[in-house]
Design a protein around this motif. Sequence first.
Motif, PDB file in Angstrom:
ATOM      1  N   PHE A 132      21.971 -58.724  28.240  1.00  0.00           N
ATOM      2  CA  PHE A 132      21.697 -59.324  26.936  1.00  0.00           C
ATOM      3  C   PHE A 132      21.923 -60.822  27.059  1.00  0.00           C
ATOM      4  O   PHE A 132      22.500 -61.290  28.032  1.00  0.00           O
ATOM      5  CB  PHE A 132      22.567 -58.727  25.818  1.00  0.00           C
ATOM      6  N   LYS A 133      21.436 -61.562  26.070  1.00  0.00           N
ATOM      7  CA  LYS A 133      21.751 -62.982  26.003  1.00  0.00           C
ATOM      8  C   LYS A 133      22.553 -63.210  24.733  1.00  0.00           C
ATOM      9  O   LYS A 133      22.445 -62.439  23.768  1.00  0.00           O
ATOM     10  CB  LYS A 133      20.496 -63.845  26.049  1.00  0.00           C
ATOM     11  N   PHE A 134      23.370 -64.247  24.746  1.00  0.00           N
ATOM     12  CA  PHE A 134      24.205 -64.549  23.589  1.00  0.00           C
ATOM     13  C   PHE A 134      23.358 -65.055  22.423  1.00  0.00           C
ATOM     14  O   PHE A 134      22.432 -65.841  22.621  1.00  0.00           O
ATOM     15  CB  PHE A 134      25.249 -65.612  23.936  1.00  0.00           C
ATOM     16  N   ARG A 135      23.716 -64.627  21.214  1.00  0.00           N
ATOM     17  CA  ARG A 135      23.075 -65.164  20.020  1.00  0.00           C
ATOM     18  C   ARG A 135      23.528 -66.614  19.841  1.00  0.00           C
ATOM     19  O   ARG A 135      24.674 -66.944  20.155  1.00  0.00           O
ATOM     20  CB  ARG A 135      23.431 -64.324  18.793  1.00  0.00           C
ATOM     21  N   PRO A 136      22.655 -67.480  19.328  1.00  0.00           N
ATOM     22  CA  PRO A 136      23.015 -68.898  19.168  1.00  0.00           C
ATOM     23  C   PRO A 136      24.305 -69.095  18.375  1.00  0.00           C
ATOM     24  O   PRO A 136      24.472 -68.521  17.295  1.00  0.00           O
ATOM     25  CB  PRO A 136      21.816 -69.492  18.425  1.00  0.00           C
ATOM     26  N   GLY A 137      25.226 -69.874  18.954  1.00  0.00           N
ATOM     27  CA  GLY A 137      26.467 -70.241  18.286  1.00  0.00           C
ATOM     28  C   GLY A 137      27.509 -69.155  18.149  1.00  0.00           C
ATOM     29  O   GLY A 137      28.534 -69.358  17.498  1.00  0.00           O
ATOM     30  N   GLU A 138      27.311 -67.984  18.776  1.00  0.00           N
ATOM     31  CA  GLU A 138      28.243 -66.869  18.569  1.00  0.00           C
ATOM     32  C   GLU A 138      29.137 -66.554  19.759  1.00  0.00           C
ATOM     33  O   GLU A 138      29.977 -65.665  19.663  1.00  0.00           O
ATOM     34  CB  GLU A 138      27.470 -65.609  18.170  1.00  0.00           C
ATOM     35  N   ALA A 139      28.978 -67.245  20.866  1.00  0.00           N
ATOM     36  CA  ALA A 139      29.844 -67.050  22.038  1.00  0.00           C
ATOM     37  C   ALA A 139      30.459 -68.410  22.351  1.00  0.00           C
ATOM     38  O   ALA A 139      29.819 -69.271  22.932  1.00  0.00           O
ATOM     39  CB  ALA A 139      29.044 -66.516  23.213  1.00  0.00           C
ATOM     40  N   ARG A 140      31.712 -68.607  21.937  1.00  0.00           N
ATOM     41  CA  ARG A 140      32.273 -69.953  21.942  1.00  0.00           C
ATOM     42  C   ARG A 140      33.474 -70.150  22.852  1.00  0.00           C
ATOM     43  O   ARG A 140      33.899 -71.282  23.069  1.00  0.00           O
ATOM     44  CB  ARG A 140      32.680 -70.325  20.511  1.00  0.00           C
ATOM     45  N   SER A 141      34.057 -69.042  23.374  1.00  0.00           N
ATOM     46  CA  SER A 141      35.259 -69.208  24.195  1.00  0.00           C
ATOM     47  C   SER A 141      35.477 -68.005  25.105  1.00  0.00           C
ATOM     48  O   SER A 141      34.866 -66.952  24.922  1.00  0.00           O
ATOM     49  CB  SER A 141      36.495 -69.400  23.299  1.00  0.00           C
ATOM     50  N   VAL A 142      36.360 -68.201  26.090  1.00  0.00           N
ATOM     51  CA  VAL A 142      36.846 -67.124  26.937  1.00  0.00           C
ATOM     52  C   VAL A 142      38.357 -67.055  26.717  1.00  0.00           C
ATOM     53  O   VAL A 142      39.052 -68.073  26.838  1.00  0.00           O
ATOM     54  CB  VAL A 142      36.538 -67.365  28.428  1.00  0.00           C
ATOM     55  N   VAL A 143      38.843 -65.871  26.370  1.00  0.00           N
ATOM     56  CA  VAL A 143      40.271 -65.671  26.124  1.00  0.00           C
ATOM     57  C   VAL A 143      40.860 -64.836  27.253  1.00  0.00           C
ATOM     58  O   VAL A 143      40.283 -63.818  27.644  1.00  0.00           O
ATOM     59  CB  VAL A 143      40.515 -64.985  24.759  1.00  0.00           C
ATOM     60  N   ILE A 144      41.994 -65.293  27.782  1.00  0.00           N
ATOM     61  CA  ILE A 144      42.744 -64.542  28.790  1.00  0.00           C
ATOM     62  C   ILE A 144      43.827 -63.756  28.066  1.00  0.00           C
ATOM     63  O   ILE A 144      44.615 -64.324  27.300  1.00  0.00           O
ATOM     64  CB  ILE A 144      43.351 -65.483  29.845  1.00  0.00           C
ATOM     65  N   HIS A 145      43.844 -62.439  28.325  1.00  0.00           N
ATOM     66  CA  HIS A 145      44.780 -61.537  27.658  1.00  0.00           C
ATOM     67  C   HIS A 145      45.889 -61.077  28.599  1.00  0.00           C
ATOM     68  O   HIS A 145      45.771 -61.182  29.811  1.00  0.00           O
ATOM     69  CB  HIS A 145      44.029 -60.304  27.146  1.00  0.00           C
ATOM     70  N   GLU A 146      46.898 -60.492  28.013  1.00  0.00           N
ATOM     71  CA  GLU A 146      48.127 -60.071  28.673  1.00  0.00           C
ATOM     72  C   GLU A 146      47.948 -59.038  29.783  1.00  0.00           C
ATOM     73  O   GLU A 146      48.655 -59.059  30.779  1.00  0.00           O
ATOM     74  CB  GLU A 146      49.040 -59.507  27.573  1.00  0.00           C
ATOM     75  N   HIS A 147      47.014 -58.102  29.627  1.00  0.00           N
ATOM     76  CA  HIS A 147      46.853 -57.035  30.625  1.00  0.00           C
ATOM     77  C   HIS A 147      45.404 -56.565  30.689  1.00  0.00           C
ATOM     78  O   HIS A 147      44.564 -56.968  29.882  1.00  0.00           O
ATOM     79  CB  HIS A 147      47.802 -55.861  30.357  1.00  0.00           C
ATOM     80  N   LYS A 148      45.136 -55.688  31.619  1.00  0.00           N
ATOM     81  CA  LYS A 148      43.798 -55.117  31.827  1.00  0.00           C
ATOM     82  C   LYS A 148      43.266 -54.504  30.536  1.00  0.00           C
ATOM     83  O   LYS A 148      44.017 -53.947  29.742  1.00  0.00           O
ATOM     84  CB  LYS A 148      43.900 -54.046  32.924  1.00  0.00           C
ATOM     85  N   THR A 149      41.975 -54.564  30.354  1.00  0.00           N
ATOM     86  CA  THR A 149      41.330 -54.043  29.155  1.00  0.00           C
ATOM     87  C   THR A 149      41.345 -52.512  29.141  1.00  0.00           C
ATOM     88  O   THR A 149      40.988 -51.871  30.126  1.00  0.00           O
ATOM     89  CB  THR A 149      39.875 -54.538  29.080  1.00  0.00           C
ATOM     90  N   GLU A 150      41.767 -51.958  28.016  1.00  0.00           N
ATOM     91  CA  GLU A 150      41.807 -50.510  27.854  1.00  0.00           C
ATOM     92  C   GLU A 150      40.426 -49.978  27.496  1.00  0.00           C
ATOM     93  O   GLU A 150      39.596 -50.701  26.941  1.00  0.00           O
ATOM     94  CB  GLU A 150      42.823 -50.141  26.774  1.00  0.00           C
ATOM     95  N   THR A 151      40.181 -48.697  27.798  1.00  0.00           N
ATOM     96  CA  THR A 151      38.849 -48.118  27.585  1.00  0.00           C
ATOM     97  C   THR A 151      38.854 -46.840  26.750  1.00  0.00           C
ATOM     98  O   THR A 151      37.791 -46.321  26.429  1.00  0.00           O
ATOM     99  CB  THR A 151      38.180 -47.804  28.941  1.00  0.00           C
ATOM    100  N   GLY A 152      39.998 -46.321  26.381  1.00  0.00           N
ATOM    101  CA  GLY A 152      40.075 -45.030  25.692  1.00  0.00           C
ATOM    102  C   GLY A 152      39.723 -45.094  24.225  1.00  0.00           C
ATOM    103  O   GLY A 152      39.607 -46.170  23.628  1.00  0.00           O
ATOM    104  N   PRO A 153      39.553 -43.909  23.610  1.00  0.00           N
ATOM    105  CA  PRO A 153      39.299 -43.849  22.169  1.00  0.00           C
ATOM    106  C   PRO A 153      40.437 -44.519  21.394  1.00  0.00           C
ATOM    107  O   PRO A 153      41.606 -44.362  21.741  1.00  0.00           O
ATOM    108  CB  PRO A 153      39.248 -42.348  21.866  1.00  0.00           C
ATOM    109  N   HIS A 154      40.091 -45.293  20.392  1.00  0.00           N
ATOM    110  CA  HIS A 154      41.034 -45.992  19.512  1.00  0.00           C
ATOM    111  C   HIS A 154      41.787 -47.128  20.206  1.00  0.00           C
ATOM    112  O   HIS A 154      42.624 -47.776  19.587  1.00  0.00           O
ATOM    113  CB  HIS A 154      42.028 -45.023  18.859  1.00  0.00           C
ATOM    114  N   THR A 155      41.544 -47.362  21.516  1.00  0.00           N
ATOM    115  CA  THR A 155      42.182 -48.486  22.217  1.00  0.00           C
ATOM    116  C   THR A 155      41.165 -49.305  23.012  1.00  0.00           C
ATOM    117  O   THR A 155      41.541 -50.284  23.653  1.00  0.00           O
ATOM    118  CB  THR A 155      43.278 -48.003  23.194  1.00  0.00           C
ATOM    119  N   ALA A 156      39.897 -48.918  22.970  1.00  0.00           N
ATOM    120  CA  ALA A 156      38.873 -49.608  23.758  1.00  0.00           C
ATOM    121  C   ALA A 156      38.834 -51.096  23.415  1.00  0.00           C
ATOM    122  O   ALA A 156      38.865 -51.476  22.242  1.00  0.00           O
ATOM    123  CB  ALA A 156      37.508 -48.986  23.520  1.00  0.00           C
TER     124      ALA A 156
END
Length: 166
Positions: A124-148
Amino acid sequence: MFHQVHVAGQFAPPTASTPWNAVTYDTNSVPAGSGITVSKYADNTLTVLALAVSGLRAGHTYGAHVHTKPCGNRPADAGPHYQDRKDPHQPSVDPTYANAKNEVWLDFTTNAKGDGAAVSLNHFKFRPGEARSVVIHEHKTETGPHTAGIAGARMACFTLPLSPAN
Protein backbone atom coordinates in the motif's frame (compact mmCIF):
# COMPACT_ATOMS: atom_id res chain seq x y z
CA MET A 1 4.90 8.07 -9.19
CA PHE A 2 8.02 7.13 -7.19
CA HIS A 3 8.52 8.74 -3.76
CA GLN A 4 11.78 8.52 -1.81
CA VAL A 5 12.67 9.78 1.68
CA HIS A 6 15.94 9.39 3.59
CA VAL A 7 16.13 11.17 6.97
CA ALA A 8 18.54 10.83 9.90
CA GLY A 9 18.38 12.28 13.39
CA GLN A 10 19.78 12.18 16.91
CA PHE A 11 17.50 11.68 19.88
CA ALA A 12 17.14 14.36 22.56
CA PRO A 13 14.64 14.84 25.39
CA PRO A 14 11.74 17.11 24.45
CA THR A 15 12.05 20.75 25.47
CA ALA A 16 9.77 23.68 24.82
CA SER A 17 12.64 25.85 23.58
CA THR A 18 14.23 23.49 21.05
CA PRO A 19 12.65 22.21 17.85
CA TRP A 20 13.15 18.48 17.40
CA ASN A 21 12.50 15.65 15.02
CA ALA A 22 13.92 12.83 17.20
CA VAL A 23 12.60 12.74 20.76
CA THR A 24 13.49 10.29 23.54
CA TYR A 25 11.01 9.82 26.36
CA ASP A 26 13.12 7.15 28.13
CA THR A 27 16.83 7.98 28.16
CA ASN A 28 17.72 4.57 29.65
CA SER A 29 16.34 2.74 26.60
CA VAL A 30 16.99 5.42 23.95
CA PRO A 31 19.82 7.62 25.27
CA ALA A 32 20.19 11.25 24.25
CA GLY A 33 22.59 11.35 21.31
CA SER A 34 21.61 7.92 19.98
CA GLY A 35 20.78 7.89 16.30
CA ILE A 36 18.06 6.91 13.86
CA THR A 37 17.83 6.76 10.09
CA VAL A 38 14.66 5.98 8.14
CA SER A 39 14.57 5.42 4.39
CA LYS A 40 11.39 5.04 2.37
CA TYR A 41 11.00 3.91 -1.21
CA ALA A 42 7.49 3.81 -2.64
CA ASP A 43 5.47 3.75 -5.82
CA ASN A 44 1.69 3.58 -6.29
CA THR A 45 1.34 0.04 -4.90
CA LEU A 46 4.38 -0.72 -2.73
CA THR A 47 6.11 0.92 0.23
CA VAL A 48 9.49 -0.22 1.58
CA LEU A 49 10.66 1.30 4.86
CA ALA A 50 14.13 0.70 6.29
CA LEU A 51 15.01 1.64 9.87
CA ALA A 52 18.50 1.78 11.39
CA VAL A 53 19.30 2.83 14.97
CA SER A 54 22.54 3.27 16.89
CA GLY A 55 23.43 3.69 20.54
CA LEU A 56 20.26 2.27 22.08
CA ARG A 57 20.21 -0.16 25.02
CA ALA A 58 22.26 -3.22 23.98
CA GLY A 59 20.67 -6.64 23.46
CA HIS A 60 17.09 -5.43 23.70
CA THR A 61 14.13 -6.12 21.39
CA TYR A 62 12.04 -3.07 20.55
CA GLY A 63 8.82 -2.62 18.64
CA ALA A 64 8.61 0.19 16.09
CA HIS A 65 5.68 1.43 14.01
CA VAL A 66 4.64 4.26 11.74
CA HIS A 67 2.26 6.64 13.54
CA THR A 68 -0.21 9.18 12.18
CA LYS A 69 0.99 12.41 13.84
CA PRO A 70 4.33 14.12 14.46
CA CYS A 71 6.23 13.73 17.73
CA GLY A 72 5.56 16.08 20.61
CA ASN A 73 6.39 16.70 24.24
CA ARG A 74 4.29 13.70 25.28
CA PRO A 75 4.54 10.16 23.89
CA ALA A 76 0.82 10.10 22.99
CA ASP A 77 1.22 13.15 20.71
CA ALA A 78 2.22 10.88 17.79
CA GLY A 79 -1.30 9.44 17.63
CA PRO A 80 -2.19 5.85 16.71
CA HIS A 81 -0.47 3.46 14.32
CA TYR A 82 -0.95 4.22 10.65
CA GLN A 83 -3.33 1.63 9.17
CA ASP A 84 -4.01 1.10 5.49
CA ARG A 85 -7.52 -0.09 6.38
CA LYS A 86 -8.53 1.86 9.49
CA ASP A 87 -10.03 -0.07 12.39
CA PRO A 88 -13.29 1.68 13.36
CA HIS A 89 -12.50 0.85 17.01
CA GLN A 90 -9.50 2.67 18.49
CA PRO A 91 -7.13 1.87 20.00
CA SER A 92 -6.86 -0.96 17.52
CA VAL A 93 -6.09 -4.38 19.02
CA ASP A 94 -8.02 -6.49 16.51
CA PRO A 95 -5.61 -8.69 14.50
CA THR A 96 -7.80 -8.08 11.43
CA TYR A 97 -6.47 -4.49 11.41
CA ALA A 98 -3.47 -4.52 13.77
CA ASN A 99 -1.09 -6.68 11.76
CA ALA A 100 2.14 -6.33 9.79
CA LYS A 101 0.32 -6.27 6.43
CA ASN A 102 -2.07 -3.44 7.36
CA GLU A 103 0.41 -1.45 9.49
CA VAL A 104 4.16 -0.83 9.23
CA TRP A 105 5.96 -2.93 11.86
CA LEU A 106 9.72 -2.46 12.20
CA ASP A 107 10.57 -4.53 15.30
CA PHE A 108 14.32 -4.96 15.86
CA THR A 109 16.85 -6.30 18.36
CA THR A 110 19.97 -4.30 19.16
CA ASN A 111 23.43 -5.84 19.17
CA ALA A 112 26.13 -5.42 21.84
CA LYS A 113 26.76 -1.83 20.65
CA GLY A 114 23.07 -0.92 20.73
CA ASP A 115 22.71 -0.91 16.95
CA GLY A 116 19.74 -2.45 15.16
CA ALA A 117 17.85 -2.45 11.90
CA ALA A 118 14.56 -3.56 10.32
CA VAL A 119 12.84 -3.47 6.94
CA SER A 120 9.12 -3.51 6.20
CA LEU A 121 7.53 -4.15 2.81
CA ASN A 122 3.86 -3.22 2.47
CA HIS A 123 1.54 -3.43 -0.52
CA PHE A 124 0.00 0.00 0.00
CA LYS A 125 1.03 3.63 -0.16
CA PHE A 126 0.50 6.14 2.62
CA ARG A 127 -2.47 8.49 2.38
CA PRO A 128 -1.37 12.15 2.08
CA GLY A 129 -0.46 13.67 5.46
CA GLU A 130 -1.37 10.57 7.50
CA ALA A 131 2.04 8.94 8.12
CA ARG A 132 4.07 11.44 10.11
CA SER A 133 6.41 9.60 12.49
CA VAL A 134 8.11 6.38 13.56
CA VAL A 135 7.70 5.45 17.23
CA ILE A 136 10.06 3.08 19.05
CA HIS A 137 8.24 1.00 21.67
CA GLU A 138 9.31 -0.86 24.79
CA HIS A 139 9.08 -4.43 23.44
CA LYS A 140 8.27 -6.62 20.44
CA THR A 141 4.84 -6.15 18.90
CA GLU A 142 2.18 -8.56 20.12
CA THR A 143 -0.05 -10.42 17.65
CA GLY A 144 -2.77 -12.17 19.69
CA PRO A 145 -6.48 -11.40 20.00
CA HIS A 146 -7.13 -8.26 22.08
CA THR A 147 -3.36 -7.49 22.18
CA ALA A 148 -2.48 -7.21 18.47
CA GLY A 149 -0.27 -4.22 17.75
CA ILE A 150 0.63 -3.57 21.39
CA ALA A 151 4.35 -3.06 21.97
CA GLY A 152 4.45 -1.36 25.35
CA ALA A 153 5.37 2.18 26.27
CA ARG A 154 6.58 4.68 23.70
CA MET A 155 10.32 5.07 24.28
CA ALA A 156 11.13 7.51 21.45
CA CYS A 157 9.64 9.19 18.39
CA PHE A 158 11.07 10.38 15.06
CA THR A 159 9.11 12.90 12.95
CA LEU A 160 9.62 12.71 9.20
CA PRO A 161 7.64 13.24 5.98
CA LEU A 162 6.59 9.67 5.13
CA SER A 163 3.59 10.79 3.11
CA PRO A 164 3.52 13.92 0.96
CA ALA A 165 1.06 16.58 2.11
CA ASN A 166 -0.95 16.28 -1.14
